[in-house]
Design an enzyme around this catalytic site. Structure first.
Site, PDB file in Angstrom:
ATOM      1  N   ASN A 108       0.855  -1.188   0.000  1.00 46.76           N
ATOM      2  CA  ASN A 108       0.000   0.000   0.000  1.00 46.76           C
ATOM      3  C   ASN A 108       0.883   1.228   0.000  1.00 46.76           C
ATOM      4  O   ASN A 108       2.003   1.193   0.519  1.00 46.76           O
ATOM      5  CB  ASN A 108      -0.888   0.010   1.255  1.00 46.76           C
ATOM      6  CG  ASN A 108      -1.804   1.220   1.303  1.00 46.76           C
ATOM      7  OD1 ASN A 108      -2.418   1.586   0.297  1.00 46.76           O
ATOM      8  ND2 ASN A 108      -1.883   1.871   2.453  1.00 46.76           N
ATOM      9  N   HIS A 110       0.800   5.112   1.413  1.00 46.09           N
ATOM     10  CA  HIS A 110       0.059   5.953   2.351  1.00 46.09           C
ATOM     11  C   HIS A 110       0.696   7.345   2.360  1.00 46.09           C
ATOM     12  O   HIS A 110       1.925   7.457   2.451  1.00 46.09           O
ATOM     13  CB  HIS A 110       0.108   5.336   3.757  1.00 46.09           C
ATOM     14  CG  HIS A 110      -0.679   6.127   4.749  1.00 46.09           C
ATOM     15  ND1 HIS A 110      -2.055   6.114   4.781  1.00 46.09           N
ATOM     16  CD2 HIS A 110      -0.284   6.984   5.718  1.00 46.09           C
ATOM     17  CE1 HIS A 110      -2.474   6.917   5.744  1.00 46.09           C
ATOM     18  NE2 HIS A 110      -1.425   7.460   6.327  1.00 46.09           N
TER      19      HIS A 110
HETATM   20  C1  GRF Z   1      -2.594   8.923  -2.914  1.00 49.02           C
HETATM   21  O1  GRF Z   1      -2.312  10.106  -2.223  1.00 49.02           O
HETATM   22  C2  GRF Z   1      -2.254   7.734  -2.056  1.00 49.02           C
HETATM   23  O2  GRF Z   1      -1.158   7.941  -1.234  1.00 49.02           O
HETATM   24  C3  GRF Z   1      -3.495   7.582  -1.222  1.00 49.02           C
HETATM   25  O3  GRF Z   1      -4.560   7.889  -2.084  1.00 49.02           O
HETATM   26  C4  GRF Z   1      -4.096   8.750  -3.118  1.00 49.02           C
HETATM   27  C5  GRF Z   1      -4.431   8.100  -4.410  1.00 49.02           C
HETATM   28  O4  GRF Z   1      -4.199   8.927  -5.504  1.00 49.02           O
HETATM   29  N1  GRF Z   1      -3.545   6.261  -0.643  1.00 49.02           N
HETATM   30  P1  GRF Z   1      -4.261   8.326  -6.956  1.00 49.02           P
HETATM   31  O5  GRF Z   1      -5.625   7.675  -7.135  1.00 49.02           O
HETATM   32  O6  GRF Z   1      -3.153   7.335  -7.092  1.00 49.02           O
HETATM   33  O7  GRF Z   1      -4.094   9.497  -7.894  1.00 49.02           O
END
Ligand code: GRF
Length: 197
Positions: A108, A110
């Site tokens: 994941n 984060h």
């Molecule tokens: C990112 O900031 C990621 O860290 C978080 O959700 C966001 C997703 O953005 N978990 P994207 O859909 O990849 O543009």
């Protein structure tokens, strides 16, 4: 050596997902995109993944509850012969049994320097903490939210007049560097922590 087949799970834009797919086009990459799955059929990222030639699937929550949802998700992952699952803006907490099934094979990203600021609203919380730096983390997924072993982290400064939106916008391109690097290392069998400073 056969390449690890990667399923990417999204809920929205999927900008990290796109960067992961693009990165796997590199020659000799140890992984290849197998499928992109969204829990929302209208996620904008699904169309973009399809344009890139990656099979896409939607697995929407119905009345059946969590276990029924996760059983359908598991079936899609197996159908795609998935070896690694990358959560990339997948806005759903997965149950302990599902996570256990993918232990050591699910990542994941984060948007905070874990273990700080688990959960949502990380950019505002980072600013309000008074810290001078913020960042993002790629980690293995374990049943406890945002708590699995850290694989890699990247750091950016928090500027004096930062807003959560401005900070998030400056962090996202850094996520786009961190996640492909973390996936490349992980798919190569390298779980040593690394930092982008
Ligand atoms: C990112 O900031 C990621 O860290 C978080 O959700 C966001 C997703 O953005 N978990 P994207 O859909 O990849 O543009």
């Amino acid at each position: 050596m056969s390449r690890k087949r990667v399923a990417i799970l999204i809920s929205g834009t999927g900008s990290n997902m796109i960067r992961l797919i693009e990165s796997m086009a590199a020659p000799d990459h140890p992984a290849e995109p197998a499928v992109v799955i969204s829990d929302r059929a209208d996620a904008p990222g699904l169309a973009r993944a399809a344009e890139l030639g990656v099979p896409v699937r939607a697995v929407e929550r119905r009345n059946g509850g969590t276990s029924e949802f996760e059983a359908r998700l598991q079936a899609l992952l197996e159908e795609a012969d998935t070896g690694i699952v990358c959560l990339a803006g997948f806005m759903r907490i997965l149950g302990a049994d599902f996570v256990a099934r993918w232990a050591g094979a699910m990542l994941n990203i984060h948007p905070s320097l874990l273990p700080l600021f688990k959960g949502l609203d990380t950019h505002r919380r980072a600013i309000e903490s008074g810290m001078a730096v913020h960042g993002c983390t790629v980690h293995e997924v374990t049943p406890e939210l945002d708590s699995g072993p850290i694989l890699g982290q990247a750091v950016i400064p928090i500027l004096p007049d930062d807003t959560p939106e401005a900070l998030a916008a400056r962090l996202l391109p850094v996520e786009h560097s961190l996640y492909p690097l973390a996936l490349h290392r992980f798919a190569s069998g390298n779980k040593d922590r690394f930092a982008l400073l």
